[in-house]
Every structure is written in structure tokens, then in C-alpha cells.
Design a protein around this motif. Structure first.
Motif, PDB file in Angstrom:
ATOM      1  N   GLY A 102      -7.456 -10.056  -4.175  1.00 21.85           N
ATOM      2  CA  GLY A 102      -7.464  -9.297  -2.919  1.00 21.85           C
ATOM      3  C   GLY A 102      -8.308  -9.972  -1.853  1.00 21.85           C
ATOM      4  N   PHE A 114       0.822  -1.205   0.000  1.00 21.64           N
ATOM      5  CA  PHE A 114       0.000   0.000   0.000  1.00 21.64           C
ATOM      6  C   PHE A 114       0.860   1.261   0.000  1.00 21.64           C
ATOM      7  CE2 PHE A 114      -2.740  -3.189   2.136  1.00 21.64           C
ATOM      8  CZ  PHE A 114      -3.769  -3.210   1.222  1.00 21.64           C
ATOM      9  N   SER A 151      -9.385  -8.093  -8.074  1.00 20.81           N
ATOM     10  CA  SER A 151     -10.291  -7.975  -6.929  1.00 20.81           C
ATOM     11  C   SER A 151     -10.436  -9.313  -6.213  1.00 20.81           C
ATOM     12  CB  SER A 151     -11.654  -7.482  -7.393  1.00 20.81           C
ATOM     13  OG  SER A 151     -12.562  -7.435  -6.329  1.00 20.81           O
ATOM     14  N   THR A 194      -5.660   4.387   1.248  1.00 19.78           N
ATOM     15  CA  THR A 194      -4.745   4.610   0.127  1.00 19.78           C
ATOM     16  C   THR A 194      -5.514   5.070  -1.101  1.00 19.78           C
ATOM     17  OG1 THR A 194      -3.235   2.901   0.974  1.00 19.78           O
ATOM     18  CG2 THR A 194      -2.945   3.580  -1.309  1.00 19.78           C
ATOM     19  N   ALA A 195      -6.666   4.440  -1.349  1.00 18.56           N
ATOM     20  CA  ALA A 195      -7.485   4.845  -2.489  1.00 18.56           C
ATOM     21  C   ALA A 195      -8.011   6.271  -2.324  1.00 18.56           C
ATOM     22  CB  ALA A 195      -8.653   3.883  -2.659  1.00 18.56           C
ATOM     23  N   GLY A 197      -6.289  -0.375   2.248  1.00 17.43           N
ATOM     24  CA  GLY A 197      -6.734  -0.208   0.869  1.00 17.43           C
ATOM     25  C   GLY A 197      -7.649   0.990   0.705  1.00 17.43           C
ATOM     26  N   GLU A 198      -8.546   1.197   1.669  1.00 16.48           N
ATOM     27  CA  GLU A 198      -9.490   2.307   1.588  1.00 16.48           C
ATOM     28  C   GLU A 198      -8.790   3.659   1.718  1.00 16.48           C
ATOM     29  OE1 GLU A 198     -12.647   2.223   0.833  1.00 16.48           O
ATOM     30  OE2 GLU A 198     -12.710   0.032   0.696  1.00 16.48           O
TER      31      GLU A 198
END
Length: 398
Positions: A247, A37, A244, A162-163, A159-160
Motif C-alpha cells: 500500500g 475501495f 501494508s 472505507t475502514a 482507505g480510512e
């Protein structure tokens, strides 16, 4: 082989020591765990290339590993709590500053500075367990249980953020977790690993050759594991899964990995170390072959879960082997550096091998690395066992 009790003046593990050691372990190892990440965030937020983003992370890894191995010889003579608190303060300062850094040069310098603090904390976590716990293998198993549980949540949140916020999101998350765990470092005893009657540690230094062989075994085994982990997404795509789905498979595999950590914690050294080490080496070679040769989605998911179970099962035994070399915890601290070197080397080796010989070549190299690690670990275990049975040795097999 049955477990031989450790020296009677080494107390059983108090909960406060274990909690403090786990906090130091997590803070020290958080960046390597979240490195995918971090790289993705740097590429998105600062428009860095793969090479430049990788260099930022590599600089932190190098200072982390160098600090862990540099502090290992002197750590038993220092106060674990003071070292941990100073290292945490340095880590927080560098992490906070790097969150708002906008240039590549300053990021390299700040992340390298953070690596110094993280390396000291990583060494503290391993050394204090080796020198102050009756059964280090079991406590190292607790480490893996916490990593398995924590990583599932951290991967999802990482992940959230970073996005949403690119590099500032993931670096801020790492700094926030560090800040939240830092108060637990006060639970680390304000003691040193002293020797003599009535003290906590009886230091008995193993031969330098056994120590070097132990570190080499850890480097080689972790490099093979990291090679497979780093290319788990391409391996999944070869098996017919999209990114996806890979992941989700990684998230589920992390939770499944609890079985390996729990098994190592429950079994510890009841059967000695030779049988578990041989078992996880065989298991890892089988999952490597399945991942590299079997292009089937179900087989991939099963093999990926198996690789995580094997990994979480294996690390307590390799770290415990290092702890058995020296009761002061010096070689256990150095084992942390060996782990980090292997973790950093794995993706580099894998990338070069795949380019030259494809995924069949990757399988061959990982199997060869695992066999080499097994041979080294068996030789060290034999030496430790022989030394523990010597009537003039103060060391017993953990």
C-alpha cells in the motif's frame, strides 16, 4: 518530427476551459480510480461476495463506457456546459441515493444510473479538449498531473473512510468530491463544436479504419496496464512485501508518477508521437518483465514506480492520437470509452492467464498486448501524419 501548428482559428487554451474539462474528467473517472475501495467497502458493509461486489462495479463501468461511446457522435452538436451540468446532477442524485442503499439490486440500478452521468462527463472532458484546444496532448498531460496529485490524497482518505464506514464511507467520499467539483463545470464553455470560417473547429474525418485501430490500440494497451495494476499486491507479496508495504509502495508510486505526467506535458508533440509512443511501450514491457520475474523487494518497488511513470506518460499521447483523428472531438470522446473497456477487461484477462500459466504467462500476454498496441498506434500515427501533410486537408498533426 517537429510539431505542425494546428489551425489558426482554434484559440489557445483558456484557463477556464482547462479547469472545467479537468473537473469533468475527475468526476467521470473517479469511480474507476477508487474501485478497489468500492469493492472492499461493499464486501465489508453488505457482506457481499467478491463476485457480487465486482458485478456492482462492473455494471457501473459498462454503463459508463456505453454512455461515453453512445454520446460521442452527437456531443459536438450539443452544448458542452449543459450536457456536463445535467450529467453532474444525474450523477449526484444516483451517488447520494446509493450511499444509503442496503440491497444489492438497488445498488446495481443506482450505480448503473451514476455510470450514465459519469460517462457523459468523461466524454465531455475529452471532446471539448480535442475540439477547442490548440494542443490537446498537452492538456491531456494536465489531466494526468491532476490524477497523480489527487489520487495520492484520495487513496489515503479512501482507505480510512472505507475502514471506518465500509461502503457508505467510500461512496460518500465519491459523492462529496463530485459535489465539490460540480460548480467548476460552469467554467465549461456553453458552445458547440461547429465548423466553418470563424468558428472553433474544422472537422475533418479520418478513415473509419484508422479510428477503429486507434480505439483498439487504447483498449489493448490499457488492458495490459490494468492487468498489472490489478495484481500489483500479489506481485508485491511474491517479492517479499506484506500488504501494508505494498500500500505504501502504491502511494509513493502515484506521486512518482508525476514525473511521467510532467514529462508528457512538457514534451507533448515536440518530437512527434512516434518516438514517445515507442518509448513508453518499451518501458512498459521492461517493467512488466521485472515485476513478473524478479522477486526482490527493491526491484519490485522500482519497477512499480516505473510502471506508474510510464502509464501517466503514455495516456496523453494515446488520447492525443484520438483527438487528431477528428477536430470535432467525436473520436476523442469515444477514446474514453475504449479506455474504460480496457480498464475493465485487464483484471479479467490477468486472472484467467495467471490461473492457466502463472505470472510468466501474465508477462508474456502483457508484452504481446503492448506490441500489438504499438503496431496499431504506429499505423494510425502514420496515417494521421500523411493526412496532415496533404495540401487539401484541413487537419494538421496535433
Amino acid at each position: 518530427m517537429t510539431e505542425t501548428p494546428r489551425d489558426p482559428w482554434i484559440p489557445r487554451e483558456p484557463a477556464s476551459l482547462v479547469i472545467g474539462a479537468i473537473a469533468a474528467q475527475v468526476i467521470g473517472g473517479l469511480v474507476p480510480q477508487m474501485s478497489p475501495f468500492v469493492i472492499a467497502g461493499l464486501m465489508a458493509g453488505l457482506s457481499l461476495s467478491e463476485r457480487d461486489s465486482g458485478l456492482v462495479v462492473s455494471a457501473e463501468f459498462l454503463t459508463l463506457a456505453a454512455t461515453a461511446i453512445a454520446i460521442a457522435p452527437v456531443l459536438p452538436r450539443l452544448s458542452y456546459r449543459r450536457v456536463g451540468l445535467v450529467a453532474a446532477a444525474l450523477t449526484l442524485l444516483a451517488q447520494g441515493a446509493s450511499t444509503f442503499s442496503a440491497s444489492w439490486t438497488s445498488l446495481v440500478l443506482l450505480r448503473s444510473l451514476a455510470g450514465v452521468g459519469e460517462g457523459a462527463l468523461y466524454a465531455v472532458s475529452l471532446s471539448i479538449v480535442a475540439s477547442h484546444c490548440r494542443n490537446p496532448d498537452r492538456v491531456y498531460g494536465y489531466f494526468q498531473v491532476v490524477w497523480a496529485l489527487g489520487s495520492a490524497g484520495l487513496f489515503a482518505v479512501g482507505g480510512e473512510v472505507t475502514a471506518a464506514f465500509a461502503h457508505r464511507g467510500i461512496l460518500g467520499l465519491i459523492a462529496g468530491v463530485t459535489l465539490a467539483l460540480a460548480p467548476l463545470l460552469f467554467l465549461v464553455p456553453d458552445v458547440r463544436a461547429k465548423t466553418g470560417s470563424g468558428t472553433l473547429v474544422a472537422s475533418a474525418q479520418a478513415s473509419p479504419m484508422l479510428c477503429v485501430m486507434t480505439l483498439a490500440s487504447i483498449v489493448v494497451y490499457v488492458a495490459a496496464s490494468a492487468a498489472i495494476y490489478a495484481f500489483s499486491a500479489p506481485l508485491g507479496e511474491r517479492a517479499g512485501l506484506d500488504t501494508s508495504a505494498v500500500g505504501y509502495a502504491l502511494t509513493v508510486s502515484t506521486l512518482v508518477g508525476l514525473a511521467g505526467a510532467g514529462a508528457a506535458t512538457a514534451l507533448n508533440v515536440r518530437w512527434g508521437r512516434a518516438i514517445p509512443i515507442s518509448g513508453f511501450c518499451i518501458g512498459f514491457m521492461l517493467v512488466v518483465l521485472a515485476l513478473c520475474f524478479w522477486r526482490n523487494p527493491a526491484a519490485y518497488v522500482i519497477a512499480l514506480g516505473g510502471s506508474v511513470v510510464v502509464y501517466y506518460f503514455s495516456m496523453p499521447y494515446l488520447l492525443g492520437l484520438a483527438a487528431a483523428l477528428d477536430r470535432s472531438g467525436r473520436w476523442a470522446a469515444a477514446a474514453g470509452s475504449a479506455y474504460l473497456i480496457g480498464f475493465a477487461a485487464g483484471p479479467l484477462v490477468a486472472g484467467a492467464v495467471i490461473v492457466a500459466a502463472g505470472y510468466a504467462g501474465l508477462a508474456a500476454v502483457c508484452v504481446a498486448f503492448t506490441l500489438a498496441a504499438w503496431g496499431l498506434a504506429m499505423a494510425v500515427n502514420r496515417g494521421v501524419t500523411t493526412s496532415s501533410r496533404c495540401p487539401h486537408s484541413s487537419r494538421a498533426e496535433a
